[in-house]
Design an enzyme around this catalytic site. Structure first.
Site: not given
Ligand code: NAD
Length: 458
Positions: A263, A229
């Site tokens: 999001c 997501e």
């Molecule tokens: P992010 O991708 O920076 O981090 C998300 C998660 O991934 C965190 O727990 C982080 O520690 C982990 N992570 C980071 N690098 C990784 C790797 N290499 N391998 C595995 N895990 C890793 O995103 P964020 O800043 O936490 O969230 C914001 C984003 O989430 C925005 O783009 C937003 O639109 C999206 N979002 C989407 C939805 C949806 O339902 N589509 C809902 C909420 C947020």
């Protein structure tokens, strides 16, 4: 042991340090979950449901403390933290009501000694790597149905919502979910990577496209069920027959709620030229009324930007829009610290050469573009690599349905925006991801169907 420092984004102050995982501890946790999962699957559904009901009661009892914790570590205005927790309760109720029917074995043929059945079994051990912007929503959408359907869950909260993740684990364990069935995994990206290296049966991710694509590359060849997501650049079109004031009030909230860090925030607005100026005037009125300030204050509407690096993204989009000729109507700069603050920002005179209209902003900033009619609006709304939500404002339902049917988006809205329902599937097109949560499909997704072909002897 590793330590994770947790800061308050509204003040920059260190809140605390918590023990974090490393590759070895993640492997040990995954092994514990693997051993525990069959026992949890064997627990009668009524008892698994009773655990989740007790968890719900604990959330209600501790709602104020949980809201304050989330506000302290994310900068979310405390009223919105309460809204999120109250919204979670409705989602839990939906899952509790629907899960029984989703797990019943279906007999799809019984004829001449031949029986065909579909059985729904848990995936096994699932990993959930989560985001910080709505930690209770996006976490709960995964771990509640996953636990109800008999899976063990390795839950990695975002490093920006760790205290909230630890609270979830404590409440689930106190409610009777075994400590080896729901296991919190604490840390940032490197710990997330360590989780991917484990033997898991499903990976449920919420976060950015960049991280999601990386995860897909890692897990693709391993045939692990993958759900992503991701981000959005959600558009809304305001038709010339809409009430500009009502639309502006709703869309200003849709763009700026949670400081624009949703999001499904409204990220682009297209307004018919006939009502463009009236819409912009009403939009600016609303935005100028939003109180920016201490997220713990009851009347705050715009809180802190959770992640400091996002300030650079916002600055870059503002500079790019200005350089390409957009008109800055309000905001357009950081606000004085300490902490991470950005002024609510509105541009008009924008177009699709600008990053503001193409790349996710994830902050309190919006572009409003004038359009000549429906065809242009549809073309611009679909001019994106994302496809999470899209909306249309008009009193004419048939026109709205006709327009919305042409849009590439997992959720479409008529005269509303920034809305999620437990009863409806939450999914994206294009770079907004694959798979879904919520609705009855969002329960099924944590199960594996087994096809039974049974021929009676003789
Ligand atoms: P992010 O991708 O920076 O981090 C998300 C998660 O991934 C965190 O727990 C982080 O520690 C982990 N992570 C980071 N690098 C990784 C790797 N290499 N391998 C595995 N895990 C890793 O995103 P964020 O800043 O936490 O969230 C914001 C984003 O989430 C925005 O783009 C937003 O639109 C999206 N979002 C989407 C939805 C949806 O339902 N589509 C809902 C909420 C947020």
């Amino acid at each position: 042991m590793n330590q994770l420092a947790i800061h308050n984004p509204a003040t920059g102050a260190l809140i605390t340090r918590v023990p974090a995982d490393d590759a070895a501890s993640v492997a040990a946790k995954a092994a514990r979950a693997r051993t525990a999962q069959p026992g949890w699957q064997a627990v009668p559904l009524a008892r698994r449901k009773a655990c989740i009901s007790r968890f719900r009661a604990a959330v209600v009892a501790q709602l104020e403390t949980l809201a304050a914790t989330m506000t302290m570590e994310t900068g979310k205005p405390v009223k919105m933290s309460r809204n999120e927790l109250n919204g979670l309760l409705g989602r839990i109720d939906f899952f509790l009501k629907e899960v029984d029917a989703q797990l019943v074995t279906e007999t799809v043929l019984a004829e001449g000694g031949m029986t065909e059945q579909i059985e729904h079994t848990p995936l096994g051990v699932v990993a959930n790597i989560s985001a910080w912007n709505y930690p209770w929503f996006v976490g709960g959408n995964v771990f509640i149905p996953a636990l109800l359907t008999g899976n063990a869950v390795l839950y990695k909260p975002s490093e920006f919502a760790t205290l909230t993740g630890l609270a979830m684990a404590r409440l689930l364990h106190e409610a009777g979910v075994p400590v080896d069935v729901f296991i919190e995994v604490i840390g940032g990206g490197a710990v997330g990577e360590a989780l991917l290296a484990q033997k898991i049966d499903g990976l449920f991710f919420t976060g950015s496209y960049a991280t999601g694509a990386r995860i897909a590359q890692t897990l693709g060849p391993r045939m692990v069920k993958l759900q992503l997501e991701l981000g959005g650049k959600d558009p809304t079109y305001v038709c010339e027959d809409a009430d500009p004031k009502a639309a502006a009030g709703s869309l200003a909230d849709g763009a700026m709620y949670n400081t624009g860090q949703s999001c499904c925030s409204v990220e682009r607005i297209y307004v018919h030229e006939k009502i463009h100026d009236a819409f912009v005037a009403a939009f600016l009125d609303t935005v100028r009324g939003f109180k920016v300030g201490d997220p713990m204050a009851e009347d705050t509407y715009i809180g802190a930007i959770t992640r400091a690096p996002q300030l650079d993204v916002l600055d870059a989009q503002v500079a790019d829009a200005k350089a390409k000729g957009a008109t800055l109507q309000t905001g357009g700069q950081r606000l004085p610290g300490p902490g991470n603050w950005y002024a609510p920002t509105v541009f008009t005179g924008v177009d699709h050469r600008m990053a503001l209209m193409r790349e996710e902003s994830f902050g309190p900033i919006i572009g409003i573009q004038k359009v000549a009619g429906d065809a242009e609006a549809v073309q611009l709304m679909n001019d994106t690599r994302y496809g999470l939500t899209a909306g249309v404002f008009t009193p004419d339902e048939a026109r709205a349905r006709g327009l919305l049917a042409q849009l590439k988006a997992g959720s479409v809205y008529w005269n509303c925006c920034d809305r999620v329902s437990p009863r409806l599937p939450w999914s994206g097109h294009g770079d907004s991801g694959v798979g879904l949560t919520l609705s009855t499909y969002g329960i099924q997704t944590f199960t594996r169907p087994r096809a039974w072909h049974l021929r009676a002897a003789g």
